[in-house]
Design a protein around this motif. Structure first.
Motif, PDB file in Angstrom:
ATOM      1  N   ALA A 106      16.332   1.030  -9.588  1.00 52.62           N
ATOM      2  CA  ALA A 106      16.180   1.207  -8.240  1.00 52.62           C
ATOM      3  C   ALA A 106      15.337   0.492  -7.447  1.00 52.62           C
ATOM      4  CB  ALA A 106      14.931   2.367  -8.077  1.00 52.62           C
ATOM      5  N   TYR A 107      16.193   0.596  -6.152  1.00 58.36           N
ATOM      6  CA  TYR A 107      16.101  -1.217  -5.584  1.00 58.36           C
ATOM      7  C   TYR A 107      15.073  -1.425  -4.106  1.00 58.36           C
ATOM      8  CZ  TYR A 107      20.205  -3.124  -7.705  1.00 58.36           C
ATOM      9  OH  TYR A 107      21.180  -3.764  -8.205  1.00 58.36           O
ATOM     10  N   ASP A 108      13.723   0.051  -4.644  1.00 58.01           N
ATOM     11  CA  ASP A 108      12.987   0.546  -3.731  1.00 58.01           C
ATOM     12  C   ASP A 108      11.981   1.663  -4.118  1.00 58.01           C
ATOM     13  OD1 ASP A 108      12.908   3.160  -2.238  1.00 58.01           O
ATOM     14  OD2 ASP A 108      14.493   1.625  -1.295  1.00 58.01           O
ATOM     15  N   GLY A 109      10.267   1.922  -4.763  1.00 54.22           N
ATOM     16  CA  GLY A 109       9.334   3.038  -4.903  1.00 54.22           C
ATOM     17  C   GLY A 109      10.388   4.362  -4.200  1.00 54.22           C
ATOM     18  N   ALA A 110      10.268   4.741  -3.159  1.00 54.90           N
ATOM     19  CA  ALA A 110      10.822   5.734  -3.037  1.00 54.90           C
ATOM     20  C   ALA A 110      12.376   5.374  -3.882  1.00 54.90           C
ATOM     21  CB  ALA A 110      11.671   6.147  -1.383  1.00 54.90           C
ATOM     22  N   ILE A 170      14.915   0.414 -14.313  1.00 55.91           N
ATOM     23  CA  ILE A 170      14.353  -0.687 -13.612  1.00 55.91           C
ATOM     24  C   ILE A 170      14.206  -0.391 -12.425  1.00 55.91           C
ATOM     25  CG2 ILE A 170      14.569  -3.487 -12.505  1.00 55.91           C
ATOM     26  CD1 ILE A 170      16.193  -3.306 -15.531  1.00 55.91           C
ATOM     27  N   ALA A 171      13.009  -0.167 -11.175  1.00 53.27           N
ATOM     28  CA  ALA A 171      13.027  -0.635 -10.176  1.00 53.27           C
ATOM     29  C   ALA A 171      12.188  -1.727  -9.333  1.00 53.27           C
ATOM     30  CB  ALA A 171      11.690   0.406  -9.474  1.00 53.27           C
ATOM     31  N   ASN A 172      13.022  -2.591  -8.538  1.00 48.63           N
ATOM     32  CA  ASN A 172      12.662  -3.569  -8.238  1.00 48.63           C
ATOM     33  C   ASN A 172      13.859  -4.286  -7.460  1.00 48.63           C
ATOM     34  OD1 ASN A 172      11.984  -6.526  -7.686  1.00 48.63           O
ATOM     35  ND2 ASN A 172      11.440  -7.104 -10.414  1.00 48.63           N
ATOM     36  N   ASP A 173      13.423  -4.994  -6.048  1.00 49.25           N
ATOM     37  CA  ASP A 173      14.013  -4.737  -4.731  1.00 49.25           C
ATOM     38  C   ASP A 173      15.125  -6.119  -5.370  1.00 49.25           C
ATOM     39  OD1 ASP A 173      11.032  -5.832  -4.182  1.00 49.25           O
ATOM     40  OD2 ASP A 173      11.590  -6.860  -2.259  1.00 49.25           O
ATOM     41  N   MET A 174      14.543  -6.999  -6.479  1.00 51.03           N
ATOM     42  CA  MET A 174      14.948  -8.263  -5.828  1.00 51.03           C
ATOM     43  C   MET A 174      16.097  -8.662  -6.934  1.00 51.03           C
ATOM     44  SD  MET A 174      11.736 -10.951  -6.104  1.00 51.03           S
ATOM     45  CE  MET A 174      12.662 -12.233  -5.265  1.00 51.03           C
ATOM     46  N   PRO A 213      10.363  -2.644  -0.533  1.00 51.65           N
ATOM     47  CA  PRO A 213      10.446  -2.480   0.938  1.00 51.65           C
ATOM     48  C   PRO A 213       9.788  -0.596   0.937  1.00 51.65           C
ATOM     49  CG  PRO A 213      12.159  -2.921   0.217  1.00 51.65           C
ATOM     50  CD  PRO A 213      11.034  -3.840  -0.715  1.00 51.65           C
ATOM     51  N   SER A 214       9.936   0.094   1.354  1.00 50.92           N
ATOM     52  CA  SER A 214       9.752   1.820   1.722  1.00 50.92           C
ATOM     53  C   SER A 214       8.840   1.904   0.703  1.00 50.92           C
ATOM     54  CB  SER A 214      11.083   1.835   1.182  1.00 50.92           C
ATOM     55  OG  SER A 214      11.400   3.796   1.523  1.00 50.92           O
ATOM     56  N   MET A 215       8.234   2.129   0.092  1.00 54.54           N
ATOM     57  CA  MET A 215       7.523   2.288  -0.814  1.00 54.54           C
ATOM     58  C   MET A 215       7.246   1.316  -2.274  1.00 54.54           C
ATOM     59  SD  MET A 215       6.840   6.060  -3.220  1.00 54.54           S
ATOM     60  CE  MET A 215       7.313   7.285  -1.970  1.00 54.54           C
ATOM     61  N   ASP A 216       5.970   0.863  -2.196  1.00 56.96           N
ATOM     62  CA  ASP A 216       5.733   0.046  -3.139  1.00 56.96           C
ATOM     63  C   ASP A 216       5.045   0.743  -4.876  1.00 56.96           C
ATOM     64  OD1 ASP A 216       3.108   0.952  -2.513  1.00 56.96           O
ATOM     65  OD2 ASP A 216       2.115  -1.063  -2.215  1.00 56.96           O
ATOM     66  N   GLY A 217       5.105  -0.093  -5.395  1.00 55.62           N
ATOM     67  CA  GLY A 217       5.422   0.222  -7.238  1.00 55.62           C
ATOM     68  C   GLY A 217       4.480   0.793  -7.511  1.00 55.62           C
TER      69      GLY A 217
END
Length: 129
Positions: A32-36, A5-9, A57-61
Motif C-alpha cells: 500500500a502506498y498510503d495509510g488509507a 508493506i505500507a510505504n509511500d516511497m 500522504p492521505s493518512m499517516d501510519g
C-alpha cells in the motif's frame, strides 16, 4: 509468514520487498502506498505482519495503525527513515504517550547512532510492566 508493506516511497518499498522475498517462509501479501490504502487492503486481506511507514500522504501510519487495530488487528512494525523526528509518534500509536514524552526528551540530546538502542530500551522498559 505473510508480510505487507505500507510505504509511500518506491525505493523503501523495493528495499523492504527484496528483504521479505529472500527469506524462506516469508511471502509478500500486498503493498500500500498510503495509510488509507493500507487500511482498505488489510480489511480485505489481513496479513500476519505489516511494515508500516510513519509518514505517508492521505493518512499517516499512526492513524492507519489505529484504524487497522480497531477493524482487522494484526502485528504492525512501525518503520521510519527519520527516527529522531518520529520515534515518539510510534509510542503514541501503541497507547504509550508517557513513553513518547520521555523518548522525545531523550532523542533531543542523543546522537543519531544512539536513538535506535534508546527506542529498544524504552520499549523493553514499558512492555515488561
Amino acid at each position: 509468514m505473510r508480510i505487507a508493506i505500507a510505504n509511500d516511497m518506491f525505493m523503501a518499498v523495493e528495499a523492504l520487498r527484496r528483504i521479505v522475498v529472500k527469506i524462506p517462509d516469508y511471502k509478500l501479501a500486498w503493498v500500500a502506498y498510503d495509510g488509507a490504502e493500507a487500511v482498505s487492503k488489510c480489511a480485505a486481506d489481513t496479513p500476519d505482519l505489516i511494515l508500516m511507514d510513519v509518514l505517508m500522504p492521505s493518512m499517516d501510519g499512526v492513524e492507519a495503525t489505529r484504524h487497522i487495530m480497531s477493524q482487522s488487528p494484526c502485528a504492525i512494525v512501525m518503520v521510519t527513515a527519520s527516527v529522531n523526528r518520529y520515534a515518539a509518534k510510534v509510542f503514541v500509536v501503541y497507547g504509550m504517550p508517557k513513553v513518547a514524552v520521555e523518548l522525545k526528551a531523550a532523542v533531543e540530546v542523543l546522537p543519531v547512532e544512539a536513538i535506535a538502542s534508546t527506542c529498544i530500551s524504552f520499549t523493553a522498559k514499558y512492555l515488561t510492566k
